[in-house]
Design a protein around this motif. Sequence first.
Motif, PDB file in Angstrom:
ATOM      1  N   ILE A   1    -110.548 -67.090  -6.095  1.00  7.94           N
ATOM      2  CA  ILE A   1    -109.644 -68.116  -6.210  1.00  7.94           C
ATOM      3  C   ILE A   1    -108.911 -68.744  -5.068  1.00  7.94           C
ATOM      4  N   ASN A   2    -109.057 -67.972  -3.977  1.00 10.06           N
ATOM      5  CA  ASN A   2    -108.346 -68.301  -2.680  1.00 10.06           C
ATOM      6  C   ASN A   2    -109.304 -68.832  -1.823  1.00 10.06           C
ATOM      7  N   SER A   3    -110.516 -69.015  -2.191  1.00 13.10           N
ATOM      8  CA  SER A   3    -111.555 -69.608  -1.394  1.00 13.10           C
ATOM      9  C   SER A   3    -111.325 -70.908  -1.191  1.00 13.10           C
ATOM     10  N   LYS A   4    -112.134 -71.603  -0.198  1.00 10.53           N
ATOM     11  CA  LYS A   4    -111.989 -72.927   0.001  1.00 10.53           C
ATOM     12  C   LYS A   4    -112.806 -73.635  -0.887  1.00 10.53           C
ATOM     13  N   MET A   5    -113.901 -73.221  -1.400  1.00 13.79           N
ATOM     14  CA  MET A   5    -114.643 -73.806  -2.526  1.00 13.79           C
ATOM     15  C   MET A   5    -113.939 -73.654  -3.756  1.00 13.79           C
ATOM     16  N   ALA A   6    -113.265 -72.774  -4.197  1.00 12.15           N
ATOM     17  CA  ALA A   6    -112.235 -72.717  -5.434  1.00 12.15           C
ATOM     18  C   ALA A   6    -111.255 -73.787  -5.197  1.00 12.15           C
ATOM     19  N   LYS A   7    -110.571 -73.838  -4.242  1.00  8.97           N
ATOM     20  CA  LYS A   7    -109.541 -74.701  -4.086  1.00  8.97           C
ATOM     21  C   LYS A   7    -110.200 -76.110  -4.231  1.00  8.97           C
ATOM     22  N   ARG A   8    -111.306 -76.470  -3.537  1.00  8.25           N
ATOM     23  CA  ARG A   8    -111.720 -77.820  -3.964  1.00  8.25           C
ATOM     24  C   ARG A   8    -112.405 -78.038  -5.207  1.00  8.25           C
ATOM     25  N   ALA A   9    -112.881 -76.978  -5.674  1.00  9.47           N
ATOM     26  CA  ALA A   9    -113.282 -77.294  -7.148  1.00  9.47           C
ATOM     27  C   ALA A   9    -112.157 -77.481  -8.191  1.00  9.47           C
ATOM     28  N   PHE A  10    -111.207 -76.510  -7.979  1.00  6.38           N
ATOM     29  CA  PHE A  10    -110.226 -76.763  -9.020  1.00  6.38           C
ATOM     30  C   PHE A  10    -108.880 -77.613  -8.703  1.00  6.38           C
ATOM     31  N   LYS A  11    -108.944 -78.235  -7.369  1.00  2.00           N
ATOM     32  CA  LYS A  11    -108.077 -79.109  -6.839  1.00  2.00           C
ATOM     33  C   LYS A  11    -106.824 -78.622  -7.003  1.00  2.00           C
ATOM     34  N   LEU A  12    -106.467 -77.300  -6.445  1.00  4.13           N
ATOM     35  CA  LEU A  12    -105.156 -76.570  -6.290  1.00  4.13           C
ATOM     36  C   LEU A  12    -104.290 -77.220  -5.519  1.00  4.13           C
ATOM     37  N   PRO A  13    -103.110 -77.633  -5.941  1.00  2.32           N
ATOM     38  CA  PRO A  13    -102.164 -78.173  -5.023  1.00  2.32           C
ATOM     39  C   PRO A  13    -101.696 -76.974  -3.884  1.00  2.32           C
ATOM     40  N   LYS A  14    -101.351 -77.480  -2.673  1.00  2.00           N
ATOM     41  CA  LYS A  14    -100.906 -76.546  -1.630  1.00  2.00           C
ATOM     42  C   LYS A  14    -100.040 -75.651  -2.186  1.00  2.00           C
ATOM     43  N   HIS A  15     -98.901 -76.108  -2.975  1.00  2.00           N
ATOM     44  CA  HIS A  15     -97.862 -75.202  -3.069  1.00  2.00           C
ATOM     45  C   HIS A  15     -98.108 -74.197  -4.187  1.00  2.00           C
ATOM     46  N   LEU A  16     -99.259 -74.152  -4.843  1.00  2.00           N
ATOM     47  CA  LEU A  16     -99.861 -73.141  -5.663  1.00  2.00           C
ATOM     48  C   LEU A  16    -100.951 -72.093  -5.033  1.00  2.00           C
ATOM     49  N   GLU A  17    -101.267 -72.414  -3.878  1.00  2.00           N
ATOM     50  CA  GLU A  17    -102.332 -71.601  -3.240  1.00  2.00           C
ATOM     51  C   GLU A  17    -101.491 -70.404  -2.659  1.00  2.00           C
ATOM     52  N   GLY A  18    -102.407 -69.156  -3.169  1.00  2.00           N
ATOM     53  CA  GLY A  18    -101.928 -67.934  -2.796  1.00  2.00           C
ATOM     54  C   GLY A  18    -100.897 -67.307  -3.969  1.00  2.00           C
ATOM     55  N   ASP A  19    -100.316 -68.373  -4.701  1.00  2.00           N
ATOM     56  CA  ASP A  19     -99.527 -67.629  -5.887  1.00  2.00           C
ATOM     57  C   ASP A  19    -100.066 -66.783  -6.686  1.00  2.00           C
ATOM     58  N   ARG A  20     -99.364 -65.611  -6.963  1.00  2.00           N
ATOM     59  CA  ARG A  20    -100.154 -64.220  -7.680  1.00  2.00           C
ATOM     60  C   ARG A  20    -100.246 -64.969  -9.258  1.00  2.00           C
ATOM     61  N   ASN A  21     -99.107 -65.546  -9.757  1.00  2.00           N
ATOM     62  CA  ASN A  21     -99.266 -65.823 -11.151  1.00  2.00           C
ATOM     63  C   ASN A  21    -100.593 -66.842 -11.289  1.00  2.00           C
ATOM     64  N   VAL A  22    -100.847 -67.664 -10.543  1.00  2.00           N
ATOM     65  CA  VAL A  22    -101.837 -68.719 -10.619  1.00  2.00           C
ATOM     66  C   VAL A  22    -103.155 -68.026 -10.571  1.00  2.00           C
ATOM     67  N   ALA A  23    -103.161 -66.883  -9.625  1.00  2.00           N
ATOM     68  CA  ALA A  23    -104.469 -66.077  -9.641  1.00  2.00           C
ATOM     69  C   ALA A  23    -104.666 -65.331 -10.750  1.00  2.00           C
TER      70      ALA A  23
END
Length: 123
Positions: A27-49
């Motif tokens: 979920i923290n990969s570039k591919m996942a961030k792009r696929a799921f359009k994760l906002p920057k402020h949620l990247e690395g958030d344990r609850n989101v993961a």
Amino acid sequence: METIAAVLVGIVALEHLFIMILEMFFINSKMAKRAFKLPKHLEGDRNVAVMFANQGLYNGFLAAGLILGLILGFNPTGYMIQVFFIICVVVASIFGGFTSNKSIFIKQGLPAILALVTLLSVI
């Protein structure tokens, strides 16, 4: 027609297996961030993961059901398992398309609908 149906069901199963792996383990990969359009402020958030891992598990169940149906083949049990899990994917894609991202319906729903139509023509 069974061969075409099996190929389409297999494609849907592989797609959901891929989604499971992406959501649960990368979920923290570039591919996942792009696929799921994760906002920057949620990247690395344990609850989101954790939430994505939960979603991934459900996608894994869909893939497992479809693979089980394919292994059993087109006898009545295998056929009904394939139909059931493909319908689950169609319903999930409709819900996801309305509540999350319209592209879910195209990316996940369209292949599942094609598989369902083909499965129903096998009868």
